[in-house]
Design an enzyme around this catalytic site. Structure first.
Site, short mmCIF file in Angstrom:
data_model
loop_
_atom_site.label_atom_id
_atom_site.label_comp_id
_atom_site.label_asym_id
_atom_site.label_seq_id
_atom_site.Cartn_x
_atom_site.Cartn_y
_atom_site.Cartn_z
N ASP A 42 -3.81 39.41 58.23
CA ASP A 42 -4.49 39.71 56.95
C ASP A 42 -5.82 39.24 57.20
O ASP A 42 -6.47 38.37 57.62
CB ASP A 42 -3.75 38.37 56.06
CG ASP A 42 -4.44 38.54 54.52
OD1 ASP A 42 -3.90 39.31 53.91
OD2 ASP A 42 -5.33 37.78 54.30
N TYR A 47 -14.38 38.53 54.32
CA TYR A 47 -14.24 37.57 55.16
C TYR A 47 -15.17 37.75 56.23
O TYR A 47 -15.27 38.73 56.76
CB TYR A 47 -12.94 37.34 55.60
CG TYR A 47 -11.90 37.26 54.67
CD1 TYR A 47 -11.92 36.62 53.59
CD2 TYR A 47 -10.31 37.35 55.02
CE1 TYR A 47 -10.82 36.37 52.84
CE2 TYR A 47 -9.40 37.09 54.31
CZ TYR A 47 -9.54 36.46 53.02
OH TYR A 47 -8.61 36.15 52.17
N GLN A 168 -0.40 38.96 46.71
CA GLN A 168 -0.94 37.81 47.33
C GLN A 168 -1.24 36.51 46.58
O GLN A 168 -2.18 36.74 45.86
CB GLN A 168 -1.89 38.05 48.39
CG GLN A 168 -2.12 37.30 49.59
CD GLN A 168 -3.15 37.78 50.61
OE1 GLN A 168 -4.05 36.78 50.79
NE2 GLN A 168 -2.85 38.78 51.00
N SER A 197 -2.95 30.07 52.32
CA SER A 197 -3.12 28.85 52.18
C SER A 197 -1.69 27.89 52.28
O SER A 197 -1.56 27.09 51.48
CB SER A 197 -4.06 28.41 51.10
OG SER A 197 -5.19 29.00 51.42
N PRO A 198 -0.78 28.07 53.11
CA PRO A 198 0.36 27.57 53.37
C PRO A 198 0.13 25.72 53.30
O PRO A 198 1.15 25.08 52.88
CB PRO A 198 1.05 28.19 54.37
CG PRO A 198 0.11 28.66 55.29
CD PRO A 198 -0.98 29.24 54.43
N GLY A 202 -5.62 23.01 54.74
CA GLY A 202 -5.66 21.96 55.87
C GLY A 202 -5.28 20.57 55.03
O GLY A 202 -4.83 19.68 55.62
N1 LIG Z 1 -6.14 36.36 48.66
C1 LIG Z 1 -6.93 35.23 48.69
O1 LIG Z 1 -7.83 35.02 47.88
C2 LIG Z 1 -6.85 34.26 50.15
C3 LIG Z 1 -7.74 33.01 49.88
C4 LIG Z 1 -7.32 32.06 50.97
C5 LIG Z 1 -6.66 32.61 52.05
N2 LIG Z 1 -6.20 33.84 52.16
C6 LIG Z 1 -5.64 34.05 53.62
O2 LIG Z 1 -4.67 33.08 54.12
C7 LIG Z 1 -5.04 32.98 55.20
C8 LIG Z 1 -4.73 31.67 55.36
O3 LIG Z 1 -5.04 30.60 54.59
P1 LIG Z 1 -5.78 29.26 55.09
O4 LIG Z 1 -6.56 29.39 56.17
O5 LIG Z 1 -6.24 28.48 53.96
O6 LIG Z 1 -4.49 28.57 55.36
P2 LIG Z 1 -3.83 26.97 55.69
O7 LIG Z 1 -2.80 27.03 56.60
O8 LIG Z 1 -3.64 26.47 54.23
O9 LIG Z 1 -4.89 26.35 56.08
C9 LIG Z 1 -5.46 26.58 57.64
C10 LIG Z 1 -6.15 25.20 58.12
O10 LIG Z 1 -5.31 24.21 58.48
C11 LIG Z 1 -5.62 23.61 59.55
N3 LIG Z 1 -4.27 23.42 60.52
C12 LIG Z 1 -3.48 24.58 60.49
N4 LIG Z 1 -2.42 24.29 61.33
C13 LIG Z 1 -2.67 22.96 61.83
C14 LIG Z 1 -2.15 22.22 62.61
N5 LIG Z 1 -0.99 22.59 63.17
N6 LIG Z 1 -2.75 20.85 62.78
C15 LIG Z 1 -3.88 20.51 62.07
N7 LIG Z 1 -4.45 21.22 61.36
C16 LIG Z 1 -3.94 22.52 61.02
C17 LIG Z 1 -6.59 24.14 60.17
O11 LIG Z 1 -7.77 23.59 59.66
P3 LIG Z 1 -9.26 23.10 60.43
O12 LIG Z 1 -9.75 24.54 61.20
O13 LIG Z 1 -9.91 22.38 59.88
O14 LIG Z 1 -8.28 22.57 61.93
C18 LIG Z 1 -6.63 25.50 59.74
O15 LIG Z 1 -7.83 26.32 59.87
C19 LIG Z 1 -6.63 33.11 55.29
O16 LIG Z 1 -6.97 33.42 56.73
C20 LIG Z 1 -6.55 34.28 54.47
O17 LIG Z 1 -6.23 35.60 55.44
C21 LIG Z 1 -6.34 34.64 51.27
#
Ligand SMILES: NC(=O)c1ccc[n+]([C@@H]2O[C@H](COP(=O)([O-])OP(=O)(O)OC[C@H]3O[C@@H](n4cnc5c(N)ncnc54)[C@H](OP(=O)(O)O)[C@@H]3O)[C@@H](O)[C@H]2O)c1
Length: 312
Positions: A42, A47, A168, A197-198, A202
């Site tokens: 994605d 981005y 999404q 953002s599952p 973070g």
């Molecule tokens: N459509 C939209 O408007 C929209 C908005 C947001 C996101 N998205 C998409 O969704 C994707 C995922 O979103 P997100 O990055 O917010 O997902 P997320 O899984 O909620 O957060 C990811 C962050 O959580 C931390 N993390 C993940 N796994 C971990 C683990 N095992 N242990 C410790 N920390 C962990 C890391 O933070 P640290 O880097 O701080 O360690 C990582 O960068 C994005 O890349 C994008 O493609 C779409």
């Protein structure tokens, strides 16, 4: 079967993570993504938010399109989608994405955010044009409110345009509003939900609640949006409650959140989860956790009582 796993590349190219600003570091991470059997990425023209276009440039430079299906979103400026879905804007954004990514088409082409400045009729026509030209296999919308999506679908029906088949939105253990707000409409129209953002960026790992934010997203500009959403006393209390329930069983809050989303939420096999991880080890752990399967029933029951965020 859990929903399809995607890997989100919104942090590729952010100056705040030096290892992901060069093709070498990105290639290494993508090799791991592929070895975990994740085949869809994605991204978005926007981005990363602090270096617009950097993610698509790195995906192009690493030829990610030869190993993965790439899903992208039309360019928005800032957080507002206004003006982003006009005919000229969509044409320019898609042409630039395809050129930058080095591919002839993408999997899903999304509207990144609602555009309140362009008539919906024009937006639906624009997406139909991109689909008809073969530039995407499916179309999707992200962050659209219910009434806007309903109107969009009606226009598609009336004009015989391709309809969005993917929505999404943000959905996780403490961000549950899509369940009532959007899922019933999606199910009626057979539109799949792809959850972003599952882990609440973070927040659900418990880092912010514990104050361990050094070197994490919460330490820099990318964390601001998530702080605005989640950094609230009642949600920190939810994290502490989650830990109280899961830690005696040897389950981390991160694992509990991912296993809940994959196995107990409203998501079905045909839906998706976009995993975000800034390190290979995080991604490996997250996939491993999801593979552990459903949580013990007592945990699921206790999670039902946890207070959730209700508004964006
Ligand atoms: N459509 C939209 O408007 C929209 C908005 C947001 C996101 N998205 C998409 O969704 C994707 C995922 O979103 P997100 O990055 O917010 O997902 P997320 O899984 O909620 O957060 C990811 C962050 O959580 C931390 N993390 C993940 N796994 C971990 C683990 N095992 N242990 C410790 N920390 C962990 C890391 O933070 P640290 O880097 O701080 O360690 C990582 O960068 C994005 O890349 C994008 O493609 C779409």
């Amino acid at each position: 079967m859990p929903p399809t796993l995607f890997y989100g590349t919104a942090i590729f190219g952010t100056p705040t993570i030096p290892s992901l600003t060069e093709p070498e570091g990105v290639s290494k991470l993508l090799d791991s993504v592929h070895s975990l059997d994740i085949t869809e990425l994605d991204t978005a023209a926007r981005y990363p938010p602090d270096n617009t276009g950097g993610s698509e440039r790195l995906l192009g430079a690493t030829r990610a399109g030869s190993n993965f299906t790439i899903n992208t979103k039309v360019l928005i400026s800032g957080t507002s989608g206004d003006g982003s879905l006009s005919k000229d804007a969509v044409r320019a954004s898609v042409a630039n994405s395809l050129r930058t990514l080095g591919v002839s088409n993408v999997g899903i082409l999304y509207a990144h955010a609602p555009d309140n400045a362009t008539p919906l009729e024009e937006q639906a026509k624009d997406f139909n044009e991109q689909y008809e030209k073969g530039y995407c296999e499916r179309i999707g919308v992200s962050n659209f409110p219910l009434d806007m999506l309903e109107k969009f679908l009606k226009i598609c029906d009336e004009c015989n345009y391709i309809k969005p088949s993917v929505y999404q939105g943000e959905y996780n253990l403490i961000r549950r509003d899509p369940e009532e707000a959007i899922f019933p409409l999606l199910r009626r129209h057979k539109i799949h939900f792809v959850a972003y953002s599952p882990l609440g960026g973070g927040f659900l790992t418990g880092k912010l609640t514990a104050g361990n934010t050094e070197g994490t997203r919460f330490d820099g500009p990318l964390g601001q949006r998530f702080k605005a959403l989640y950094d609230k006393p009642e949600l920190h209390a939810s994290i502490n409650e989650l830990k109280r329930i899961t830690e005696p069983l040897g389950i981390s809050p991160t694992a509990a959140a991912l296993r809940w989303l994959a196995h107990h939420s409203e998501l079905r096999q045909e839906d998706g989860i976009i995993l975000g991880a800034s390190k290979i080890e995080q991604l490996r752990q997250n996939v491993k956790d999801i593979k552990q399967g459903p949580l013990p029933e007592s945990v699921v029951e206790a999670i039902r009582a946890i207070k959730v965020a209700t508004t964006a």
